[in-house]
Enzyme design. Structure first.
Site, PDB file in Angstrom:
ATOM      1  N   GLU A  53      -0.847 -23.187  44.948  1.00  0.00           N
ATOM      2  CA  GLU A  53       0.318 -23.935  44.552  1.00  0.00           C
ATOM      3  C   GLU A  53       0.060 -25.524  44.589  1.00  0.00           C
ATOM      4  O   GLU A  53      -0.388 -25.718  46.110  1.00  0.00           O
ATOM      5  CB  GLU A  53       1.479 -23.543  45.356  1.00  0.00           C
ATOM      6  N   LYS A 141      11.818 -17.551  47.765  1.00  0.00           N
ATOM      7  CA  LYS A 141      10.955 -18.508  48.860  1.00  0.00           C
ATOM      8  C   LYS A 141      12.145 -18.802  49.992  1.00  0.00           C
ATOM      9  O   LYS A 141      13.161 -19.496  49.707  1.00  0.00           O
ATOM     10  CB  LYS A 141      10.633 -19.916  48.137  1.00  0.00           C
TER      11      LYS A 141
END
Length: 217
Positions: A53, A141
């Site tokens: 990411e 998350k």
């Protein structure tokens, strides 16, 4: 590549799930510059990372995402700190497959789902978690993990739909991931414990190796 054989023929969501089965650790490369992306990506992939990411508050993040996608087609590359639906579209145009946010915004999740990308919004409470899943999130998350604990992971998993990937992010490293994993965390996002702006490839290789070893033990 073992568990990712046939990876290229999968949908993006299938690719994400296969990568999570292989090694459920997301490399968060905040501050990465496009010219560094190939070398840093190389050592991460060599260490076993398949989820990478690049936060959008990095320098020229879309260029880094595009470079990583070209260089590592068998990895799942995406963006973090995605705060708007327009940003999610920009990431898709750059070739990104993973949309990670620090918060839950239904417009971002819904746009991500429409684009066929993987959605991992940030949550901290049961209310946020269930709302995110209702909007179509593929995983959650838990952020910032510093405000939670392994006990929070265990409590959330007791009420969330079975199989929901709950991924703590924030303050996780090789020295403390075992307790979170024992509580049921599906994986982790690793930021400063893995990469800091300016780290060279050798430094990242050493950190990545330690983290992967801690997970596999």
């Amino acid at each position: 590549m073992g568990g990712l054989e046939g990876f290229a023929g999968m949908t993006i969501i299938d690719r994400f799930r296969a990568a999570m089965r292989e090694l459920p650790l997301i490399a968060i490369l905040r501050g990465l510059r496009p010219e560094e992306a190939p070398a840093i990506g190389e050592v991460l992939v060599e260490a076993g990372f398949r989820l990478i990411e690049v936060p959008l508050n990095s320098p020229q993040p879309l260029d880094s995402i595009a470079a990583l996608r070209r260089r590592f087609p068998d990895a799942v590359i995406g963006a973090g700190t995605v705060l708007t639906a327009a940003e999610a579209r920009d990431v898709a145009t750059a070739g990104g497959e993973l949309i990670v946010a620090p918060n839950f915004d239904p417009e971002v999740v819904e746009q991500t789902v429409r684009l066929g990308l993987t959605s991992l919004p940030g949550i901290l409470t049961p209310t946020e978690a269930f709302a995110a899943l209702k909007s179509g999130a593929h995983g959650l998350k838990l952020f910032p993990a510093e405000l939670a604990s392994p006990a929070v992971v265990k409590a959330l998993l007791a009420v969330l739909p079975k199989g929901t990937p709950l991924i703590p992010v924030g303050g996780i490293g090789a020295d403390n991931l075992a307790a979170w994993r024992a509580a049921g965390a599906a994986g982790f996002g690793l930021g400063s414990s893995l990469y800091r702006p300016g780290d060279d490839a050798a430094t990242v290789r050493a950190k990545a190796t330690a983290i992967v070893s801690a997970w596999r033990q």
